[in-house]
Design an enzyme around this catalytic site. Structure first.
Site, mmCIF file in Angstrom:
data_model
loop_
_atom_site.group_PDB
_atom_site.id
_atom_site.type_symbol
_atom_site.label_atom_id
_atom_site.label_comp_id
_atom_site.label_asym_id
_atom_site.label_seq_id
_atom_site.Cartn_x
_atom_site.Cartn_y
_atom_site.Cartn_z
ATOM 1 N N TYR A 144 6.664 14.285 4.140
ATOM 2 C CA TYR A 144 5.741 13.405 3.409
ATOM 3 C C TYR A 144 6.366 12.965 2.079
ATOM 4 C CZ TYR A 144 1.290 11.795 1.362
ATOM 5 O OH TYR A 144 0.285 11.046 0.794
ATOM 6 N N ASP A 145 6.789 13.964 1.270
ATOM 7 C CA ASP A 145 7.277 13.662 -0.081
ATOM 8 C C ASP A 145 8.515 12.774 -0.029
ATOM 9 O OD1 ASP A 145 5.381 15.629 -0.351
ATOM 10 O OD2 ASP A 145 6.580 16.949 -1.628
ATOM 11 N N GLU A 146 9.492 13.177 0.787
ATOM 12 C CA GLU A 146 10.745 12.403 0.845
ATOM 13 C C GLU A 146 10.548 11.086 1.593
ATOM 14 O OE1 GLU A 146 12.982 13.004 -1.088
ATOM 15 O OE2 GLU A 146 13.828 15.013 -1.013
ATOM 16 N N LYS A 148 7.847 9.245 1.506
ATOM 17 C CA LYS A 148 7.235 8.332 0.534
ATOM 18 C C LYS A 148 8.242 7.903 -0.528
ATOM 19 C CE LYS A 148 2.768 8.039 1.702
ATOM 20 N NZ LYS A 148 2.045 6.777 1.911
ATOM 21 N N VAL A 186 -8.379 19.903 -2.040
ATOM 22 C CA VAL A 186 -9.247 20.585 -3.004
ATOM 23 C C VAL A 186 -10.687 20.056 -3.019
ATOM 24 C CG1 VAL A 186 -8.285 19.228 -4.936
ATOM 25 C CG2 VAL A 186 -9.466 21.338 -5.408
ATOM 26 N N VAL A 187 -10.886 18.732 -3.052
ATOM 27 C CA VAL A 187 -12.263 18.232 -3.170
ATOM 28 C C VAL A 187 -13.030 18.490 -1.880
ATOM 29 C CG1 VAL A 187 -13.731 16.233 -3.622
ATOM 30 C CG2 VAL A 187 -11.609 16.500 -4.896
ATOM 31 N N GLN A 208 -4.476 25.519 -13.570
ATOM 32 C CA GLN A 208 -3.755 24.324 -13.118
ATOM 33 C C GLN A 208 -4.602 23.068 -13.316
ATOM 34 O OE1 GLN A 208 -5.069 26.734 -11.349
ATOM 35 N NE2 GLN A 208 -5.308 26.279 -9.193
ATOM 36 N N ARG A 210 -5.469 18.927 -12.095
ATOM 37 C CA ARG A 210 -5.410 17.929 -11.025
ATOM 38 C C ARG A 210 -5.987 16.643 -11.576
ATOM 39 N NH1 ARG A 210 -2.999 21.119 -8.813
ATOM 40 N NH2 ARG A 210 -2.975 21.915 -6.696
HETATM 41 N N1 LIG Z 1 -6.428 10.119 -0.209
HETATM 42 C C1 LIG Z 1 -5.620 10.465 -1.203
HETATM 43 O O1 LIG Z 1 -6.012 11.203 -2.109
HETATM 44 C C2 LIG Z 1 -4.202 9.931 -1.240
HETATM 45 C C3 LIG Z 1 -3.359 10.400 -2.261
HETATM 46 C C4 LIG Z 1 -2.059 9.900 -2.326
HETATM 47 C C5 LIG Z 1 -1.628 8.950 -1.419
HETATM 48 N N2 LIG Z 1 -2.473 8.523 -0.439
HETATM 49 C C6 LIG Z 1 -1.948 7.532 0.518
HETATM 50 O O2 LIG Z 1 -2.921 6.571 0.836
HETATM 51 C C7 LIG Z 1 -2.815 6.199 2.204
HETATM 52 C C8 LIG Z 1 -4.156 6.377 2.911
HETATM 53 O O3 LIG Z 1 -4.558 7.725 2.804
HETATM 54 P P1 LIG Z 1 -5.962 8.247 3.346
HETATM 55 O O4 LIG Z 1 -6.411 9.329 2.436
HETATM 56 O O5 LIG Z 1 -6.858 7.103 3.605
HETATM 57 O O6 LIG Z 1 -5.509 8.958 4.698
HETATM 58 P P2 LIG Z 1 -6.045 8.721 6.194
HETATM 59 O O7 LIG Z 1 -5.345 9.734 7.027
HETATM 60 O O8 LIG Z 1 -7.537 8.723 6.213
HETATM 61 O O9 LIG Z 1 -5.533 7.255 6.506
HETATM 62 C C9 LIG Z 1 -4.258 6.970 7.005
HETATM 63 C C10 LIG Z 1 -4.412 5.999 8.154
HETATM 64 O O10 LIG Z 1 -3.118 5.635 8.647
HETATM 65 C C11 LIG Z 1 -3.163 5.657 10.068
HETATM 66 N N3 LIG Z 1 -1.776 5.865 10.537
HETATM 67 C C12 LIG Z 1 -1.016 6.976 10.404
HETATM 68 N N4 LIG Z 1 0.194 6.764 10.927
HETATM 69 C C13 LIG Z 1 0.203 5.477 11.400
HETATM 70 C C14 LIG Z 1 1.166 4.679 12.056
HETATM 71 N N5 LIG Z 1 2.387 5.151 12.346
HETATM 72 N N6 LIG Z 1 0.834 3.412 12.402
HETATM 73 C C15 LIG Z 1 -0.411 2.915 12.129
HETATM 74 N N7 LIG Z 1 -1.366 3.640 11.507
HETATM 75 C C16 LIG Z 1 -1.061 4.906 11.149
HETATM 76 C C17 LIG Z 1 -4.118 6.788 10.414
HETATM 77 O O11 LIG Z 1 -4.620 6.716 11.726
HETATM 78 C C18 LIG Z 1 -5.182 6.591 9.333
HETATM 79 O O12 LIG Z 1 -6.173 5.679 9.761
HETATM 80 C C19 LIG Z 1 -1.699 7.049 2.806
HETATM 81 O O13 LIG Z 1 -0.502 6.293 2.817
HETATM 82 C C20 LIG Z 1 -1.572 8.197 1.828
HETATM 83 O O14 LIG Z 1 -0.268 8.729 1.803
HETATM 84 C C21 LIG Z 1 -3.750 9.000 -0.329
#
Ligand SMILES: NC(=O)c1ccc[n+]([C@@H]2O[C@H](COP(=O)([O-])OP(=O)(O)OC[C@H]3O[C@@H](n4cnc5c(N)ncnc54)[C@H](O)[C@@H]3O)[C@@H](O)[C@H]2O)c1
Length: 240
Positions: A144-146, A148, A186-187, A208, A210
């Protein structure tokens, strides 16, 4: 009215974003492979004349005509992104390449939903954008980290090399309706424990910090970010 693409549009954040973009009068194409997202999240939108739902995995190329792309597709919590870590990296990296390629082809503006996890296990609190982070490249969270981080690299190289109009937002813990109740974050943990009348777990010594954001505020921020001047990408201020 613009034609907008939201990848991951059937997820928690994506479904709220689709809702807001439709309310603003745009045409919205929601693309999702339904790995963590569900049709139920957008069921209330499917009858809308300007909404279209497409099952598609963004690790494969997509050929559509759009003006702006919000790239949110990616599982976001450890239990989900560690389920198939190779697919997680592919979604971030191949997904970014495919969305950037599409944006280049159709001259669209493209926004990347990045994350606070690009800072890894930071030694600086709170993290200024000038901080490059402390990330383990080979651990169970690295997919995930790398992934992104590499996606951010691709976004900035598409700007440097092709002058693509890019926007990168680093999202911190966001909460609200339709968040995944059992994602171990957490939430959701606090809410689920409170609903069950259980004690609320606080890890470590409780000192910590957040950063929390309500989903409506995040969606507003993403839309405003997309509307910023073309030389503003969200990191280091103006692009030069
Ligand atoms: N929710 C948070 O607090 C948070 C924090 C940091 C970053 N993000 C980023 O925001 C974005 C949305 O997060 P979220 O919380 O809504 O998560 P989520 O899991 O609810 O939404 C992600 C969506 O992407 C779809 N998906 C995953 N892989 C896919 C692929 N290969 N092709 C097409 N669709 C795909 C999933 O089915 C899902 O509907 C993500 O990129 C996440 O990394 C969210």
């Amino acid at each position: 009215m613009k034609k907008l693409l939201v990848t991951g549009g059937a997820g928690f954040l994506g479904s709220h974003l689709c809702e807001r973009l439709l309310a603003a009068g745009h045409d919205v194409l929601c693309v999702d492979n339904f790995f963590t997202g569900t049709k139920a999240n957008v069921a209330h939108l499917t009858k809308h004349p300007r909404f279209e739902l497409m099952r598609h995995d963004i690790t494969f190329p997509l050929y559509v005509e759009v003006d702006e792309i919000y790239n949110l597709a990616c599982p976001a919590s450890p239990i989900h992104y560690q389920f198939d870590p190779v697919q997680t990296t592919k979604t971030s990296v191949h997904g970014a390449i495919n969305m950037l390629g599409l944006a280049k082809r159709v001259k669209a503006k493209v926004l990347q939903a990045s994350t606070s996890e690009v800072y890894g296990d930071p030694q600086v609190h709170p993290q200024p954008e000038t901080y490059w982070g402390r990330v383990n490249p080979v651990g169970p969270r690295s997919c995930y980290d790398e992934g992104k981080r590499c996606a951010e690299t691709l976004f900035f190289d598409y700007w440097r090399q092709h002058r693509l109009r890019i926007k990168v937002v680093r999202i911190f813990n966001t909460y609200g309706p339709r968040m995944h109740p059992d994602d171990g974050r957490v939430v959701s943990n606090f809410i689920m424990q409170a609903l069950k009348g259980e004690d609320i777990t606080i890890y470590g010594d409780g000192m910590q910090t957040r950063s929390f954001c309500y989903v409506d505020d995040l969606v507003e921020a993403m839309i405003r970010m997309m509307a910023t001047a073309d030389d503003f990408a969200g990191r280091y201020g103006r692009l030069r």
